[in-house]
Design an enzyme around this catalytic site. Structure first.
Site, mmCIF file in Angstrom:
data_model
loop_
_atom_site.group_PDB
_atom_site.id
_atom_site.type_symbol
_atom_site.label_atom_id
_atom_site.label_comp_id
_atom_site.label_asym_id
_atom_site.label_seq_id
_atom_site.Cartn_x
_atom_site.Cartn_y
_atom_site.Cartn_z
ATOM 1 N N HIS A 12 0.849 -1.188 0.000
ATOM 2 C CA HIS A 12 0.000 0.000 0.000
ATOM 3 C C HIS A 12 0.884 1.237 0.000
ATOM 4 O O HIS A 12 2.086 1.171 0.221
ATOM 5 C CB HIS A 12 -0.926 0.008 1.222
ATOM 6 C CG HIS A 12 -0.214 -0.061 2.545
ATOM 7 N ND1 HIS A 12 0.292 1.045 3.179
ATOM 8 C CD2 HIS A 12 0.089 -1.121 3.337
ATOM 9 C CE1 HIS A 12 0.872 0.690 4.298
ATOM 10 N NE2 HIS A 12 0.763 -0.626 4.427
ATOM 11 N N HIS A 104 12.972 -1.811 5.276
ATOM 12 C CA HIS A 104 11.814 -0.945 5.478
ATOM 13 C C HIS A 104 11.990 -0.002 6.684
ATOM 14 O O HIS A 104 11.782 1.216 6.556
ATOM 15 C CB HIS A 104 10.566 -1.808 5.633
ATOM 16 C CG HIS A 104 9.293 -1.042 5.596
ATOM 17 N ND1 HIS A 104 8.756 -0.553 4.427
ATOM 18 C CD2 HIS A 104 8.447 -0.658 6.583
ATOM 19 C CE1 HIS A 104 7.633 0.084 4.692
ATOM 20 N NE2 HIS A 104 7.418 0.039 5.992
ATOM 21 N N HIS A 108 12.289 4.219 6.673
ATOM 22 C CA HIS A 108 11.544 5.175 7.506
ATOM 23 C C HIS A 108 12.505 6.111 8.233
ATOM 24 O O HIS A 108 12.341 7.340 8.216
ATOM 25 C CB HIS A 108 10.702 4.430 8.536
ATOM 26 C CG HIS A 108 9.363 3.980 8.046
ATOM 27 N ND1 HIS A 108 8.433 4.849 7.526
ATOM 28 C CD2 HIS A 108 8.788 2.744 8.036
ATOM 29 C CE1 HIS A 108 7.339 4.175 7.203
ATOM 30 N NE2 HIS A 108 7.523 2.900 7.490
ATOM 31 N N THR A 513 -7.885 22.764 5.571
ATOM 32 C CA THR A 513 -8.032 21.312 5.509
ATOM 33 C C THR A 513 -7.736 20.856 4.089
ATOM 34 O O THR A 513 -7.705 21.667 3.160
ATOM 35 C CB THR A 513 -9.443 20.878 5.942
ATOM 36 O OG1 THR A 513 -9.505 19.451 6.013
ATOM 37 C CG2 THR A 513 -10.504 21.363 4.984
#
Length: 553
Positions: A12, A104, A108, A513
């Protein structure tokens, strides 16, 4: 050195990033191009093509493709994303760059550390899981990142919070709803689902659950939801209803007193675990400059608690600290190993596509949309906002990450509480969800109590009690807000808008927003902006130097 970083693929949050001579020059999320939230099981083909095109190069010019996972576990996460991308007709046939794999969690950590501007930092990455690791503590110094400690999937704080999210009737990607709901409830201070060890570690008691499929989380999420149910009782089922107005099947979750209590209890437990980690990590490294990474780093309330704890001197958080940011992290890790690194802190998250006025006008003419050219779009929008109108704002390069930061925003005045209701209704959001302010440095000093890292709207802080009634539309139920404070690196048109508001006697604060409707990615192109504008209750659209209004009558 030119490095193309990739993330996502058959997982994802697919994305691509381009680093040239140590500088991050482009980063875009695949979801924005294909208009599918989180881009599940999609190759970052559109994002990669954009990154190369914006630099005026082809794949043949790329020295290294960096992927944010290790091939040993790719069967559970990414499969053959690289092969699939290079087989795409757009990229096929040319020279294949060298491939380097970056784990991974290190991806990050690298994204957050190398864009922080710190020469030394304590790095804490808290995520769901990737390459068998869910939490990582590291020490960054210069171009090097030294991993100090890490925890497996069974100890995942991200999986805990997703289990809490599922228990409350929300789904993956809606963890922010739990964070917002938590402010309405009183937490159970006696509930601590983690054992916090004296040596700075912690334990969930779920080990070895998930260890047989180290990058696969559903069983762990289900176990956490069950544990929450053991403590607080069975969850209320989601309610489904067909909405004939928009021809969609819609789902809603109960948000009564019980759910608010559970959300507050889970949020408090997460904060306590994170404070424990930060305190022990700082003691271990001896460095009080702290960098937060991983998907849990998007929890603005927890970030604010960390800032207020006194454990840190400086705090930096990458604006796309979820998996979408690991493309940048992988690329930055590769160039750091070669001795290259960004020469300053990331000042602006606008590294996506931009559109000139001629391109915008051509789109409007092709669609027979009337428009007005204006000399100063910021002044025009300031007038609309002070008149109580809600404006779509489409300017400059698209941001990356989940926050709108003045390039793809919906803007309104925060001076009246009913505006909060109206903007949430325009976006079809729950009315209990907070809306955030963008403000000048001077306004922040006047209205806020000790804001934390606020360039990218990633840390909550308190609004001064005697000022809350002045900007009620952006003050949450607990007196907090999630501010974006505009410094010199903020987009020029957006900073000018605050100046134009001040000239009209309005505070240098605007309700901001993201420019998207419910369950859609943030708008990316002029076509996206037009569709969302005409499909919503927005009053006006400021797109480049052009203003679009809806026909009257």
């Amino acid at each position: 050195m030119i490095v193309l970083g990739l993330a996502g693929g058959l997982g994802h949050d697919a994305s691509a990033a381009l680093v040239v001579d140590g500088q991050l020059v482009a980063l875009a999320e695949e979801e924005r191009f294909i208009r599918r939230r989180h881009a599940h099981e999609q190759l970052p083909a559109e994002a990669s093509a954009y990154c190369l095109a914006t630099a005026g190069i082809t794949m043949a010019d790329v020295d290294v493709i960096a992927t944010s996972w290790l091939a040993t576990d790719s069967a559970d996460v990414q499969l053959d994303m690289l092969g699939g991308l290079l087989a795409h007709p757009y990229f096929a046939g040319g020279r294949r760059p060298r491939w380097e794999q970056v784990s991974h969690p290190v991806s990050h950590a690298s994204a957050a550390y190398h864009t922080s501007g710190f020469d030394e930092a304590t790095i804490i990455s808290t995520d769901g899981v990737g390459d068998r690791i869910s939490t990582l503590v590291a020490h960054g110094r210069g171009t090097a990142i030294e991993v100090k400690r890490h925890w497996p999937i069974s100890e995942s704080l991200g999986m805990f919070y997703l289990g809490l999210t599922n228990y409350l009737g929300f789904r993956f990607g809606q963890e922010g709803k739990v964070m917002g709901l938590a402010s309405y409830g009183a937490p159970d201070e006696s509930w601590m689902p983690f054992v916090l060890h004296d040596d700075g570690g912690y334990h969930t008691g779920l080990s070895p659950l998930g260890e047989d499929r180290p990058n696969f989380g559903p069983p762990l999420v289900q176990a956490w939801a069950a544990r929450v149910a053991e403590r607080f009782g069975p969850p209320r089922p989601r309610r489904y209803a067909y909405n004939p107005v928009n021809a969609r099947l819609e789902v809603s979750a109960e948000t009564g007193e019980s759910q608010r209590h559970v959300a507050a209890s889970g949020q408090r437990a997460l904060e306590r675990a994170l404070l424990h980690l930060v305190g022990s990590a700082v003691r271990e490294t001896g460095c009080r400059n702290v960098v937060l990474a991983g998907g849990v780093g998007l929890n603005c309330t927890a970030n604010g608690v960390i800032w207020q704890s006194g454990l840190v001197d400086q705090l930096a958080i990458f604006p796309a600290s979820g998996d979408a940011g690991t493309s940048a992290g992988a690329a930055l890790a590769v160039v750091a190993a070669a001795g290259e690194r960004p020469d300053r802190a990331l000042g602006n998250a606008g590294l996506g596509p931009q559109f000139g006025d001629d391109e915008i006008r051509a789109v409007l003419r092709d669609r027979n949309v009337p428009y007005t050219d204006v000399d100063d779009i910021a002044d025009t929008v300031a007038e609309l906002i002070t008149d109580g109108q809600v404006v779509g704002w489409f300017q400059g390069r698209a941001e990356f990450g989940p926050r709108a930061l003045g390039q793809r925003s919906i803007l309104a005045s925060p001076l009246r509480r009913p505006m909060h209701h109206r903007v949430n209704a325009i976006k079809n959001r729950e009315q209990w969800r907070p809306l955030a302010p963008s403000m000048s440095v001077a306004a922040a000093e006047k209205y806020l109590v000790d804001p934390g890292p606020s360039r990218f709207m990633l840390a909550a802080c308190q609004v001064r009690e005697d000022r809350r009634d002045e900007i009620p539309a952006v003050v949450h139920v607990d007196g907090s807000c999630r501010p974006q404070i505009l410094d010199d690196d903020a987009p020029a048109p957006y900073r000018r808008l605050l100046d134009r508001l001040a000239a009209r006697g309005h505070p240098e604060i605007v309700l901001n927003t993201s420019f998207n409707l419910a369950n859609e990615p943030i708008v990316h192109s002029p076509q996206d902006a037009l569709r969302s504008f005409f499909g919503s209750g927005l009053d006006a659209l400021a797109i480049g130097s052009v203003l679009v209004r809806k026909p009257v009558g």
